[in-house]
Design a protein around this motif. Structure first.
Motif, PDB file in Angstrom:
ATOM      1  N   ALA A  82      13.078  43.923  40.071  1.00 30.45           N
ATOM      2  CA  ALA A  82      13.189  45.562  39.963  1.00 30.45           C
ATOM      3  C   ALA A  82      13.530  46.134  41.467  1.00 30.45           C
ATOM      4  CB  ALA A  82      11.995  45.942  39.454  1.00 30.45           C
ATOM      5  N   GLY A  83      14.719  46.993  41.503  1.00 33.69           N
ATOM      6  CA  GLY A  83      15.079  47.846  42.617  1.00 33.69           C
ATOM      7  C   GLY A  83      15.629  46.804  43.487  1.00 33.69           C
ATOM      8  N   ALA A  84      16.451  45.921  43.240  1.00 34.84           N
ATOM      9  CA  ALA A  84      17.323  45.173  44.331  1.00 34.84           C
ATOM     10  C   ALA A  84      18.336  45.739  44.527  1.00 34.84           C
ATOM     11  CB  ALA A  84      17.525  43.781  43.930  1.00 34.84           C
ATOM     12  N   ASP A  85      18.392  46.833  45.417  1.00 31.40           N
ATOM     13  CA  ASP A  85      19.732  47.667  45.709  1.00 31.40           C
ATOM     14  C   ASP A  85      20.166  47.355  47.130  1.00 31.40           C
ATOM     15  OD1 ASP A  85      19.874  49.106  43.193  1.00 31.40           O
ATOM     16  OD2 ASP A  85      17.941  50.547  43.980  1.00 31.40           O
ATOM     17  N   GLY A  86      21.376  47.937  47.580  1.00 35.31           N
ATOM     18  CA  GLY A  86      21.672  47.892  49.002  1.00 35.31           C
ATOM     19  C   GLY A  86      21.835  46.598  49.510  1.00 35.31           C
ATOM     20  N   PHE A  87      21.214  46.491  50.574  1.00 35.18           N
ATOM     21  CA  PHE A  87      21.557  44.960  51.393  1.00 35.18           C
ATOM     22  C   PHE A  87      21.213  43.801  50.157  1.00 35.18           C
ATOM     23  CE2 PHE A  87      17.114  44.912  52.200  1.00 35.18           C
ATOM     24  CZ  PHE A  87      16.687  43.725  52.213  1.00 35.18           C
ATOM     25  N   LEU A  88      20.011  43.940  49.718  1.00 31.65           N
ATOM     26  CA  LEU A  88      19.471  42.927  48.966  1.00 31.65           C
ATOM     27  C   LEU A  88      20.330  42.568  47.628  1.00 31.65           C
ATOM     28  CD1 LEU A  88      17.251  40.654  48.542  1.00 31.65           C
ATOM     29  CD2 LEU A  88      15.848  42.285  47.339  1.00 31.65           C
ATOM     30  N   ARG A  89      20.864  43.434  47.136  1.00 29.39           N
ATOM     31  CA  ARG A  89      21.737  43.357  46.035  1.00 29.39           C
ATOM     32  C   ARG A  89      23.095  42.505  46.570  1.00 29.39           C
ATOM     33  NH1 ARG A  89      20.918  45.434  40.690  1.00 29.39           N
ATOM     34  NH2 ARG A  89      22.725  44.796  39.613  1.00 29.39           N
ATOM     35  N   ARG A  90      23.614  43.087  47.730  1.00 28.21           N
ATOM     36  CA  ARG A  90      24.605  42.500  48.184  1.00 28.21           C
ATOM     37  C   ARG A  90      24.293  40.972  48.621  1.00 28.21           C
ATOM     38  NH1 ARG A  90      24.676  47.342  50.413  1.00 28.21           N
ATOM     39  NH2 ARG A  90      23.974  46.701  52.634  1.00 28.21           N
ATOM     40  N   LEU A  91      23.343  40.805  49.149  1.00 28.51           N
ATOM     41  CA  LEU A  91      22.936  39.356  49.446  1.00 28.51           C
ATOM     42  C   LEU A  91      22.720  38.448  48.500  1.00 28.51           C
ATOM     43  CD1 LEU A  91      21.964  37.392  51.902  1.00 28.51           C
ATOM     44  CD2 LEU A  91      19.772  38.416  51.558  1.00 28.51           C
ATOM     45  N   LEU A  92      21.999  39.003  47.223  1.00 31.36           N
ATOM     46  CA  LEU A  92      22.283  38.337  45.903  1.00 31.36           C
ATOM     47  C   LEU A  92      23.512  37.937  45.508  1.00 31.36           C
ATOM     48  CD1 LEU A  92      18.936  39.994  44.228  1.00 31.36           C
ATOM     49  CD2 LEU A  92      19.255  37.631  44.951  1.00 31.36           C
ATOM     50  N   ALA A  93      24.464  38.925  45.296  1.00 29.97           N
ATOM     51  CA  ALA A  93      25.924  38.765  44.962  1.00 29.97           C
ATOM     52  C   ALA A  93      26.469  37.750  45.647  1.00 29.97           C
ATOM     53  CB  ALA A  93      26.503  40.082  45.098  1.00 29.97           C
ATOM     54  N   LEU A  94      26.374  37.775  47.209  1.00 34.02           N
ATOM     55  CA  LEU A  94      27.149  36.959  48.145  1.00 34.02           C
ATOM     56  C   LEU A  94      26.604  35.349  47.880  1.00 34.02           C
ATOM     57  CD1 LEU A  94      26.963  38.986  51.570  1.00 34.02           C
ATOM     58  CD2 LEU A  94      29.202  38.342  50.231  1.00 34.02           C
ATOM     59  N   THR A  95      25.506  35.459  47.480  1.00 34.63           N
ATOM     60  CA  THR A  95      25.011  33.803  47.515  1.00 34.63           C
ATOM     61  C   THR A  95      24.841  33.477  46.046  1.00 34.63           C
ATOM     62  OG1 THR A  95      22.569  34.865  47.230  1.00 34.63           O
ATOM     63  CG2 THR A  95      23.481  33.952  49.421  1.00 34.63           C
ATOM     64  N   HIS A  96      25.419  34.200  45.269  1.00 37.03           N
ATOM     65  CA  HIS A  96      25.631  34.051  43.619  1.00 37.03           C
ATOM     66  C   HIS A  96      24.207  33.940  42.871  1.00 37.03           C
ATOM     67  CE1 HIS A  96      29.900  33.757  44.031  1.00 37.03           C
ATOM     68  NE2 HIS A  96      29.750  32.995  44.997  1.00 37.03           N
ATOM     69  N   LEU A  97      23.208  34.325  43.878  1.00 42.16           N
ATOM     70  CA  LEU A  97      21.939  34.446  43.139  1.00 42.16           C
ATOM     71  C   LEU A  97      21.606  35.496  41.924  1.00 42.16           C
ATOM     72  CD1 LEU A  97      19.486  33.171  46.016  1.00 42.16           C
ATOM     73  CD2 LEU A  97      20.480  31.884  43.882  1.00 42.16           C
ATOM     74  N   ASP A  98      22.504  36.565  41.965  1.00 42.42           N
ATOM     75  CA  ASP A  98      22.539  37.594  41.065  1.00 42.42           C
ATOM     76  C   ASP A  98      22.434  37.177  39.805  1.00 42.42           C
ATOM     77  OD1 ASP A  98      24.999  37.080  41.565  1.00 42.42           O
ATOM     78  OD2 ASP A  98      25.842  38.949  41.381  1.00 42.42           O
ATOM     79  N   ALA A 109      12.615  50.286  33.976  1.00 41.71           N
ATOM     80  CA  ALA A 109      13.460  49.473  33.124  1.00 41.71           C
ATOM     81  C   ALA A 109      13.136  48.124  32.990  1.00 41.71           C
ATOM     82  CB  ALA A 109      14.852  49.409  34.181  1.00 41.71           C
ATOM     83  N   SER A 110      12.451  47.441  33.926  1.00 41.05           N
ATOM     84  CA  SER A 110      11.966  45.975  33.848  1.00 41.05           C
ATOM     85  C   SER A 110      11.026  46.073  32.795  1.00 41.05           C
ATOM     86  CB  SER A 110      11.366  45.398  35.121  1.00 41.05           C
ATOM     87  OG  SER A 110      12.320  45.345  36.045  1.00 41.05           O
ATOM     88  N   LEU A 111       9.909  46.907  32.928  1.00 44.01           N
ATOM     89  CA  LEU A 111       9.042  47.066  31.754  1.00 44.01           C
ATOM     90  C   LEU A 111       9.633  47.196  30.195  1.00 44.01           C
ATOM     91  CD1 LEU A 111       6.134  48.631  33.748  1.00 44.01           C
ATOM     92  CD2 LEU A 111       6.443  46.334  33.431  1.00 44.01           C
ATOM     93  N   THR A 112      10.364  48.134  30.228  1.00 48.07           N
ATOM     94  CA  THR A 112      11.228  48.319  29.026  1.00 48.07           C
ATOM     95  C   THR A 112      11.955  47.142  28.680  1.00 48.07           C
ATOM     96  OG1 THR A 112      11.434  50.643  29.598  1.00 48.07           O
ATOM     97  CG2 THR A 112      13.041  49.835  27.895  1.00 48.07           C
ATOM     98  N   GLY A 113      12.437  46.391  29.498  1.00 43.80           N
ATOM     99  CA  GLY A 113      13.122  45.239  29.039  1.00 43.80           C
ATOM    100  C   GLY A 113      12.131  44.124  28.449  1.00 43.80           C
ATOM    101  N   VAL A 114      10.803  44.132  28.866  1.00 43.08           N
ATOM    102  CA  VAL A 114       9.918  42.986  28.686  1.00 43.08           C
ATOM    103  C   VAL A 114       8.969  43.366  27.686  1.00 43.08           C
ATOM    104  CG1 VAL A 114      10.272  41.912  30.713  1.00 43.08           C
ATOM    105  CG2 VAL A 114       8.239  43.256  30.087  1.00 43.08           C
ATOM    106  N   SER A 115       9.233  44.545  27.109  1.00 38.28           N
ATOM    107  CA  SER A 115       8.175  45.091  26.198  1.00 38.28           C
ATOM    108  C   SER A 115       8.505  44.438  24.868  1.00 38.28           C
ATOM    109  CB  SER A 115       8.219  46.790  25.963  1.00 38.28           C
ATOM    110  OG  SER A 115       9.518  47.046  25.496  1.00 38.28           O
TER     111      SER A 115
END
Length: 127
Positions: A82-98, A109-115
């Motif tokens: 939850a909240g992976a924005d900015g640098f972390l979101r880019r890092l996840l995308a660059l490493t294909h871990l997104d 949003a996470s809690l809504t997604g798992v309810s």
């Protein structure tokens, strides 16, 4: 000055929410790993990791998150970020871990997604 990391968790009816604030790197990975392993050992294998408070995460931090996700999956659980924005979101995308994690804009949003009892699909991106 050593980098710092604060970790706090609380149980929600559908999962455990873990807030990570600070830096996730070689100097804090052990602390984070122990906290997450302890949760898994107690049967908390449905984890929402609130990473919105991370100011930095290195490759070792990414490997830790991936390892925890794999371990949770082995026992029928999962990990959402939850909240992976900015640098972390880019890092996840660059490493294909997104595509390895369900990514949500925030904890709500996470809690809504798992309810609903169905586990989230890795790579699902809400918002």
């Amino acid at each position: 000055m050593p980098l710092k990391l604060a970790i706090a968790s609380h149980r929600d009816p559908a999962c455990t929410v873990v807030a990570m604030d600070g830096e996730l790197d070689a100097t804090t990975r052990g602390k984070a790993g122990k906290a997450l392993e302890d949760l898994l050992a107690r049967g908390c294998d449905r984890l929402v990791l609130d990473v919105s408070g991370l100011g930095f995460c290195d490759s070792g931090g990414l490997w830790l998150l991936l390892d925890v996700s794999r371990k949770a999956g082995r026992s029928g659980g999962w990990v959402r970020l939850a909240g992976a924005d900015g640098f972390l979101r880019r890092l996840l995308a660059l490493t294909h871990l997104d595509s390895a994690f369900a990514l949500d804009p925030d904890v709500a949003a996470s809690l809504t997604g798992v309810s609903g009892a169905a586990p989230p699909s890795p790579g699902a991106q809400d918002g």
